[in-house]
Design an enzyme around this catalytic site. Structure first.
Site, PDB file in Angstrom:
ATOM      1  N   PHE A 136       0.987  -1.235   0.256  1.00 45.81           N
ATOM      2  CA  PHE A 136       0.048   0.019  -0.146  1.00 45.81           C
ATOM      3  C   PHE A 136       1.018   1.207  -0.016  1.00 45.81           C
ATOM      4  CE2 PHE A 136      -2.499   3.507   1.869  1.00 45.81           C
ATOM      5  CZ  PHE A 136      -3.723   3.165   1.052  1.00 45.81           C
ATOM      6  N   ASP A 221       9.099   2.853   1.151  1.00 44.57           N
ATOM      7  CA  ASP A 221       7.953   3.534   1.677  1.00 44.57           C
ATOM      8  C   ASP A 221       8.007   3.374   3.110  1.00 44.57           C
ATOM      9  OD1 ASP A 221       5.431   4.001   2.830  1.00 44.57           O
ATOM     10  OD2 ASP A 221       4.397   3.466   1.058  1.00 44.57           O
ATOM     11  N   LYS A 250       2.974  10.132   8.160  1.00 43.33           N
ATOM     12  CA  LYS A 250       2.064   9.702   9.465  1.00 43.33           C
ATOM     13  C   LYS A 250       2.893  10.205  10.597  1.00 43.33           C
ATOM     14  CE  LYS A 250       0.033   5.498   7.730  1.00 43.33           C
ATOM     15  NZ  LYS A 250      -1.507   5.984   8.111  1.00 43.33           N
TER      16      LYS A 250
END
Length: 401
Positions: A136, A221, A250
């Site tokens: 993702f 990532d 995040k």
């Protein structure tokens, strides 16, 4: 105006289906809803609230910067952005930083940079991007196509081309796919949304070696794994592998929206003036808060504390499993943990999430078969114990039907 869950249905696009719970106050790892019900937060806004709610260092940074300057376009720069960039480069392999507002935007920048680097250095034939099934990487059309979950990318028309996928931890399949026409490989150093899947050393080191062999860039990532989540500042630092490009978001802002792509000077030079940009990227408020979060997390005490808290979680989840026999294993690293359900409860992760909410615990899922926990990195030990006690009540509810 009275704000209710029904108001969401009236005014919001229905792409989300939020809980009936509407939190209104948070302090540390405790949250209270409109009715005053208390929750222990094992979700952390999906690995975002790395220092919990209303941490004084972040609140003070926001207040202080809020009285100075809120926004500048990138026609100018600002002090918080440059201070944060210097700290990111000092603490990592990288020489250069690009700021965005989210993980998806950081990943978009990384992919565009990789394609531009390949075009400039090797020619237009070198355009293949390889990523991994169940990965993702965000919800822009480019990143969602690179992400290895077709359910998220199907149904929006023709997809960006020259993107291929294989299974995570399958080095033979990856070796068969990569070639001299591969410009970049994007991977999570620990798959989050895909089920909390850790890479084997052979796999992650083999991917790096094959990227080197074929002159392809390796993009990590670290949107979910970064800023202390695994017990290292960045997850790559707990491996024998260094990427060429890394994305972080995040936890970087501790709850304030910010993302970043970091890379080496020789690669960064291919994003020349005008090739990419962001209105809010490098926003002074965001960078000031992120600097405070980064300074707080990037200490030996906090990073060691993540590993201590991981052990407490694992011991508690094992004790629950010994009593109720619901998990096949506990996956992950640091405070990115997943309790994978065994065959008796396969596909019922959401049932455990719903039951947890009933008992005053905020948790997550990773797919339909894994209950995910991504709490504050500094969650008090007593909150872990109390949260696990509440989770045990939730497990009992599901098991007893």
């Amino acid at each position: 105006m009275q704000v209710t869950r029904e108001l969401f249905n009236d005014v919001m696009v229905p792409n989300y289906n939020p809980s009936e719970v509407i939190p209104v106050k948070g302090q540390g790892s405790r949250v209270w809803d409109q009715d005053g019900k208390e929750f222990i937060d094992f979700a952390g806004g999906i690995a975002v609230n790395c220092l919990g709610h209303c941490h004084p260092a972040l609140v003070n940074a926001l207040k202080k910067q809020g009285e100075k300057i809120w926004h500048l376009s990138n026609v100018m720069t600002n002090e918080p952005a440059l201070r944060l960039a210097k700290k990111l480069t000092d603490a990592t392999f990288a020489d250069k930083v690009y700021f965005a507002n989210s993980g998806a935007e950081a990943n978009e920048a990384a992919l565009k940079l990789a394609r531009r680097w390949a075009l400039d250095v090797h020619g237009e034939q070198k355009n293949q991007i390889i990523a991994f099934n169940k990965g993702f990487h965000g919800r822009t059309f480019f990143t969602v196509t690179v992400g290895g979950q077709a359910a998220y990318s199907d149904g929006f028309g023709p997809k960006p081309a020259a993107i291929d996928h294989c299974d995570y931890n399958d080095l033979a399949a990856f070796e068969a796919l990569i070639s001299d026409n591969t410009c970049a490989v994007m991977m999570e150093p620990l798959q989050g949304e895909g089920g909390i899947i850790s890479p084997t050393s052979e796999f992650i080191e083999g991917v790096r070696a094959l990227c080197d062999k074929h002159n392809a860039l390796l993009i990590f990532d670290e949107v979910q794994t970064g800023v202390g989540r695994t017990g290292d500042l960045y997850a790559y630092q707990g491996t024998n592998v260094t990427p060429d490009i890394l994305t972080t978001a995040k936890a970087l802002g501790g709850g304030f929206p910010i993302g970043s792509m970091i890379t080496t000077a020789s690669i960064a030079e291919h994003l020349k003036v005008g090739t990419h940009g962001s209105t809010y990227g490098g926003n002074p408020l965001a960078c000031a808060v992120a600097e405070a979060a980064f300074d707080t997390v990037n200490t030996a005490e906090v990073l060691a504390g993540v590993k201590e808290r991981e052990q407490l979680f694992r011991e508690g989840l094992t004790a629950i499993n010994n009593k109720y026999d619901v998990f096949s294993e506990v996956r992950g690293k640091g405070l990115l943990l997943g309790a994978a359900l065994n065959s008796k409860f396969e596909g019922r992760a959401r049932d455990f999430l719903v039951a947890s909410t009933k008992h005053g615990l905020m948790s997550l899922v990773a797919g339909t078969n894994v209950v995910r926990f991504t709490p504050s990195l500094v969650i008090p030990l007593e909150d872990i114990k109390e949260g696990l006690a509440r989770f045990e009540k939730a497990v009992a509810d599901v098991v007893n039907g």
